[in-house]
Each structure stands twice: as C-alpha cells, then as structure tokens.
Motif scaffolding. Structure first.
Motif, PDB file in Angstrom:
ATOM      1  N   PHE A 126       0.897  -1.350  -0.308  1.00  0.00           N
ATOM      2  CA  PHE A 126      -0.086   0.041  -0.065  1.00  0.00           C
ATOM      3  C   PHE A 126       1.112   0.839   0.056  1.00  0.00           C
ATOM      4  O   PHE A 126       0.627   2.285  -0.544  1.00  0.00           O
ATOM      5  N   ALA A 127       2.100   1.509  -0.256  1.00  0.00           N
ATOM      6  CA  ALA A 127       3.153   2.412   0.198  1.00  0.00           C
ATOM      7  C   ALA A 127       3.617   2.642  -1.503  1.00  0.00           C
ATOM      8  O   ALA A 127       3.487   1.796  -2.254  1.00  0.00           O
ATOM      9  N   ARG A 128       3.433   3.666  -1.388  1.00  0.00           N
ATOM     10  CA  ARG A 128       3.592   4.847  -2.760  1.00  0.00           C
ATOM     11  C   ARG A 128       5.169   4.189  -2.823  1.00  0.00           C
ATOM     12  O   ARG A 128       5.856   4.036  -2.801  1.00  0.00           O
ATOM     13  N   GLN A 129       4.839   3.791  -4.333  1.00  0.00           N
ATOM     14  CA  GLN A 129       6.155   3.442  -4.458  1.00  0.00           C
ATOM     15  C   GLN A 129       6.960   4.631  -6.042  1.00  0.00           C
ATOM     16  O   GLN A 129       6.731   5.711  -6.926  1.00  0.00           O
ATOM     17  N   ILE A 130       8.401   5.085  -5.878  1.00  0.00           N
ATOM     18  CA  ILE A 130       8.873   6.074  -5.878  1.00  0.00           C
ATOM     19  C   ILE A 130      10.495   5.863  -6.623  1.00  0.00           C
ATOM     20  O   ILE A 130      10.972   4.836  -6.124  1.00  0.00           O
ATOM     21  N   ALA A 131      10.527   6.094  -7.874  1.00  0.00           N
ATOM     22  CA  ALA A 131      11.952   5.582  -8.412  1.00  0.00           C
ATOM     23  C   ALA A 131      12.744   6.366  -7.992  1.00  0.00           C
ATOM     24  O   ALA A 131      12.702   7.945  -8.644  1.00  0.00           O
ATOM     25  N   TYR A 132      14.020   6.261  -8.240  1.00  0.00           N
ATOM     26  CA  TYR A 132      15.013   7.394  -8.844  1.00  0.00           C
ATOM     27  C   TYR A 132      16.627   7.526  -9.368  1.00  0.00           C
ATOM     28  O   TYR A 132      16.733   5.970  -9.555  1.00  0.00           O
ATOM     29  N   ARG A 133      17.198   8.071  -9.437  1.00  0.00           N
ATOM     30  CA  ARG A 133      17.943   8.049 -10.631  1.00  0.00           C
ATOM     31  C   ARG A 133      19.323   8.166  -9.864  1.00  0.00           C
ATOM     32  O   ARG A 133      19.623   9.210  -9.287  1.00  0.00           O
ATOM     33  N   VAL A 134      20.079   7.274  -9.819  1.00  0.00           N
ATOM     34  CA  VAL A 134      21.620   6.777  -8.932  1.00  0.00           C
ATOM     35  C   VAL A 134      21.992   7.693  -9.322  1.00  0.00           C
ATOM     36  O   VAL A 134      22.807   8.108 -10.905  1.00  0.00           O
ATOM     37  N   GLU A 135      22.995   9.195  -9.268  1.00  0.00           N
ATOM     38  CA  GLU A 135      24.622   9.818  -9.565  1.00  0.00           C
ATOM     39  C   GLU A 135      25.631  10.040  -8.504  1.00  0.00           C
ATOM     40  O   GLU A 135      25.268  10.509  -7.576  1.00  0.00           O
ATOM     41  N   GLY A 136      26.470   9.286  -9.322  1.00  0.00           N
ATOM     42  CA  GLY A 136      27.511   9.356  -8.361  1.00  0.00           C
ATOM     43  C   GLY A 136      27.850   8.124  -7.742  1.00  0.00           C
ATOM     44  O   GLY A 136      27.534   7.006  -7.737  1.00  0.00           O
ATOM     45  N   ASP A 137      29.240   8.008  -6.862  1.00  0.00           N
ATOM     46  CA  ASP A 137      29.482   6.483  -6.484  1.00  0.00           C
ATOM     47  C   ASP A 137      29.953   6.573  -4.723  1.00  0.00           C
ATOM     48  O   ASP A 137      30.189   6.197  -4.044  1.00  0.00           O
ATOM     49  N   SER A 138      28.607   7.391  -3.823  1.00  0.00           N
ATOM     50  CA  SER A 138      28.347   7.621  -2.820  1.00  0.00           C
ATOM     51  C   SER A 138      27.721   5.933  -2.612  1.00  0.00           C
ATOM     52  O   SER A 138      28.364   5.684  -0.895  1.00  0.00           O
ATOM     53  N   MET A 139      27.798   4.959  -2.960  1.00  0.00           N
ATOM     54  CA  MET A 139      26.728   3.601  -2.635  1.00  0.00           C
ATOM     55  C   MET A 139      27.899   2.542  -3.221  1.00  0.00           C
ATOM     56  O   MET A 139      27.249   1.306  -3.208  1.00  0.00           O
ATOM     57  N   ASP A 140      29.059   3.304  -3.794  1.00  0.00           N
ATOM     58  CA  ASP A 140      29.413   1.965  -4.988  1.00  0.00           C
ATOM     59  C   ASP A 140      29.360   0.393  -4.259  1.00  0.00           C
ATOM     60  O   ASP A 140      30.620  -0.688  -4.769  1.00  0.00           O
ATOM     61  N   LYS A 141      29.711   0.348  -2.681  1.00  0.00           N
ATOM     62  CA  LYS A 141      30.377  -0.250  -1.745  1.00  0.00           C
ATOM     63  C   LYS A 141      29.247  -1.219  -1.336  1.00  0.00           C
ATOM     64  O   LYS A 141      28.921  -1.879   0.213  1.00  0.00           O
ATOM     65  N   ALA A 142      28.067  -0.804  -1.874  1.00  0.00           N
ATOM     66  CA  ALA A 142      26.423  -1.004  -1.237  1.00  0.00           C
ATOM     67  C   ALA A 142      26.966  -2.563  -0.931  1.00  0.00           C
ATOM     68  O   ALA A 142      27.034  -3.052  -1.590  1.00  0.00           O
ATOM     69  N   GLN A 143      25.991  -3.008  -0.058  1.00  0.00           N
ATOM     70  CA  GLN A 143      25.886  -4.731   0.404  1.00  0.00           C
ATOM     71  C   GLN A 143      24.438  -4.660   0.876  1.00  0.00           C
ATOM     72  O   GLN A 143      23.351  -4.132   1.351  1.00  0.00           O
ATOM     73  N   PRO A 144      23.842  -6.243  -0.001  1.00  0.00           N
ATOM     74  CA  PRO A 144      24.306  -6.900  -1.048  1.00  0.00           C
ATOM     75  C   PRO A 144      24.072  -6.558  -2.319  1.00  0.00           C
ATOM     76  O   PRO A 144      25.069  -7.659  -2.767  1.00  0.00           O
ATOM     77  N   ARG A 145      24.045  -5.480  -2.697  1.00  0.00           N
ATOM     78  CA  ARG A 145      24.333  -4.962  -4.762  1.00  0.00           C
ATOM     79  C   ARG A 145      24.418  -3.819  -4.383  1.00  0.00           C
ATOM     80  O   ARG A 145      23.997  -2.031  -3.518  1.00  0.00           O
ATOM     81  N   PRO A 146      25.907  -3.558  -4.402  1.00  0.00           N
ATOM     82  CA  PRO A 146      26.418  -1.718  -4.902  1.00  0.00           C
ATOM     83  C   PRO A 146      25.426  -1.115  -5.407  1.00  0.00           C
ATOM     84  O   PRO A 146      24.481  -1.411  -6.559  1.00  0.00           O
ATOM     85  N   ILE A 147      25.398   0.475  -5.297  1.00  0.00           N
ATOM     86  CA  ILE A 147      24.267   1.149  -5.952  1.00  0.00           C
ATOM     87  C   ILE A 147      25.422   2.212  -7.086  1.00  0.00           C
ATOM     88  O   ILE A 147      26.144   2.363  -6.455  1.00  0.00           O
ATOM     89  N   ARG A 148      25.286   1.773  -8.260  1.00  0.00           N
ATOM     90  CA  ARG A 148      26.582   2.574  -8.661  1.00  0.00           C
ATOM     91  C   ARG A 148      25.443   4.038 -10.173  1.00  0.00           C
ATOM     92  O   ARG A 148      24.377   3.222 -10.019  1.00  0.00           O
ATOM     93  N   HIS A 149      26.480   4.556 -10.169  1.00  0.00           N
ATOM     94  CA  HIS A 149      25.767   5.415 -10.956  1.00  0.00           C
ATOM     95  C   HIS A 149      24.797   5.263 -12.271  1.00  0.00           C
ATOM     96  O   HIS A 149      26.056   4.526 -12.870  1.00  0.00           O
ATOM     97  N   GLY A 150      24.203   5.615 -12.121  1.00  0.00           N
ATOM     98  CA  GLY A 150      23.170   4.845 -13.799  1.00  0.00           C
ATOM     99  C   GLY A 150      22.588   4.119 -13.067  1.00  0.00           C
ATOM    100  O   GLY A 150      21.320   4.223 -14.064  1.00  0.00           O
ATOM    101  N   ASP A 151      22.572   3.480 -12.642  1.00  0.00           N
ATOM    102  CA  ASP A 151      21.263   2.677 -11.667  1.00  0.00           C
ATOM    103  C   ASP A 151      20.162   3.314 -11.322  1.00  0.00           C
ATOM    104  O   ASP A 151      19.991   4.568 -11.185  1.00  0.00           O
ATOM    105  N   PHE A 152      18.961   2.634 -11.381  1.00  0.00           N
ATOM    106  CA  PHE A 152      17.919   2.553 -10.600  1.00  0.00           C
ATOM    107  C   PHE A 152      17.605   2.487  -9.701  1.00  0.00           C
ATOM    108  O   PHE A 152      17.910   1.172  -9.177  1.00  0.00           O
ATOM    109  N   ILE A 153      17.242   3.090  -8.098  1.00  0.00           N
ATOM    110  CA  ILE A 153      16.456   2.834  -7.264  1.00  0.00           C
ATOM    111  C   ILE A 153      15.082   2.728  -6.909  1.00  0.00           C
ATOM    112  O   ILE A 153      14.402   3.212  -7.737  1.00  0.00           O
ATOM    113  N   ILE A 154      14.499   2.234  -6.513  1.00  0.00           N
ATOM    114  CA  ILE A 154      12.716   1.299  -6.050  1.00  0.00           C
ATOM    115  C   ILE A 154      12.599   1.524  -5.290  1.00  0.00           C
ATOM    116  O   ILE A 154      12.855   1.034  -4.112  1.00  0.00           O
ATOM    117  N   CYS A 155      11.968   2.712  -4.640  1.00  0.00           N
ATOM    118  CA  CYS A 155      11.639   2.480  -3.354  1.00  0.00           C
ATOM    119  C   CYS A 155      10.023   3.197  -3.052  1.00  0.00           C
ATOM    120  O   CYS A 155       9.098   3.363  -3.412  1.00  0.00           O
TER     121      CYS A 155
END
Length: 241
Positions: A126-155
């Motif tokens: 029932f929560a709204r789903q929002i997408a963001y385009r990732v810019e930069g390398d501030s989370m390129d070591k995230a676990q379990p999956r790196p979040i890299r420049h150009g990725d999309f995150i669904i929130c």
C-alpha cells in the motif's frame, strides 16, 4: 539505444490493425491522444496514460513502458513466466539522488514525466513506489548489491510506512538548507547511536561524508534532515523519454 515508447505504440497499431483514433478511444482517452503523443517527441505520458494506452493497444503496461514481460495480456511466452501485469507496475522517477549536490529551489522540478517498470512490492503493497536515478559513487560499496552511478532505485515512500527506524536500513535522506531554498537527496545507510543518527555512505571514494543528526533532530547549522524513502530494489533500467 532503448526504443522510444512511440515505436512500441506504432508496432502495436500495425500488429492489431487499429487506427490511432480507435486505439485511443478503446483505451478511454480522447480521440487524438495517440496522434498528439506521436507528434510531440519531447512529451512523456503519465502513469495513468500508459495504462490506458496499453488497454487500447491490447498490450501490457510493462511492455509498453519498458518492453518488460509478455507483450500481450495472455502472455504469449513460456507458461512458466508470470504475467507482467501482476508482477510489475510503473514507478514515477522523482529526480536524481546525488550526494553533495544541493539544488536551488527553481531546480526542484521532480515531475520529469519519466516512469520505469518496477516490481511490485509484496511487503509494502500500500506504499507509494518512487524511483530515483542514482548519480555518483557514494554507495558503490553497498551490500548486498552495489548501488552505482546510472542505476535506478525503487523505493517505498517513508511517510506511507508504519516503520520504526532501525540500524542498517538503506534510505533516501533529504537535507534542506537556507529555509528550504537548497535541497540535497542522497542514498545512505542509517546508523543509530544513543546521542545521534548517522546517514553513512558506503563508497570507494573517501570524499563522501556521513550526515550526522543529533538526537534532538535540530542540527545547529540550519539544516533540516529527514528520511523520505526506503530503498527496496536496485537495478539498471531506462526511463521513458
């Protein structure tokens, strides 16, 4: 290069033998809806319009938006595949997230008309789903999956969740300055301490710094810091242009 939605619209018109007018009307739109969309290459259809277009074109919203899943509602593929109408939805792209990039209020226009195909969230339906385009390398070591420049995150929108803050959540955090005239949005990991909350980057770049918020939620530098979304999915994708 990804195909434009107009190419998929024309493909379906040719396949089902409908006119632009007939498909528009069958989707519950105005008679000239498809004609006008085809004539305006810089326009992007809204989520509601994509769903209606899909009805009129006898296709699935996920395929029309992103060529995801079967093209037709009957799923003309392996019967082991799940109908994309059931497993996918469309999420609005609410602008970029970029650590350290403060935008001035005139640049806050998040209604870019972009949508992407997104998996439905069974845990927070029932929560709204929002997408963001990732810019930069501030989370390129995230676990379990790196979040890299150009990725999309669904929130999932934080204000729609009945969720307590807890250590280790990956969230979209917003900072505003100068009486909300400047804004930064970035992805961070939440770390909880007795006297403070920290929003921590997981990066190969040492220039990225944590956002530290005292427990009284009142930083003494004029900032307002708040969580606006919980990160649920990370993947490469393309917006509808």
């Amino acid at each position: 290069m990804p195909r434009d939605i107009r190419e998929r619209i024309q493909e379906r018109l040719d396949e089902i033998g409908k006119s632009k007018r007939a498909a528009s009307l069958d989707g519950g739109l105005g008679a000239d809806a498809i004609r006008d969309l085809m004539r305006r290459p810089d326009d992007s259809p809204t989520l509601e319009t994509v769903a209606k277009l899909a009805d009129g074109l006898q296709t699935t919203p996920a395929w029309l938006a992103f060529e995801a899943g079967p093209k037709t509602p009957g799923g003309q593929r392996s019967p082991s595949l799940v109908n994309a109408n059931r497993s996918f939805t469309l999420a609005k792209v609410d602008g970029p997230v970029a650590a350290g990039m403060f935008l001035a209020r005139p640049a806050f226009d998040d209604d870019l008309g972009e949508v992407i195909s997104a998996p439905r969230d069974p845990e927070y339906p029932f929560a709204r789903q929002i997408a963001y385009r990732v810019e930069g390398d501030s989370m390129d070591k995230a676990q379990p999956r790196p979040i890299r420049h150009g990725d999309f995150i669904i929130c999932a929108a934080w204000e729609d969740l009945d969720l307590e803050e807890r250590d280790g959540l990956i969230v979209v955090v917003q900072q505003t300055l100068a009486s909300e005239q400047l804004r930064e949005r970035s992805v961070k990991v939440l770390k909880l301490h007795k006297d403070r909350r920290e929003f921590v980057p997981m990066s190969s770049n040492p220039e990225h710094q944590s956002i530290v918020v005292p427990r009284n939620d009142a930083p003494d530098d004029g900032r307002e810091v708040k969580i606006i979304a919980l990160v649920r999915y990370v993947f490469d994708n393309q917006p509808i242009r």
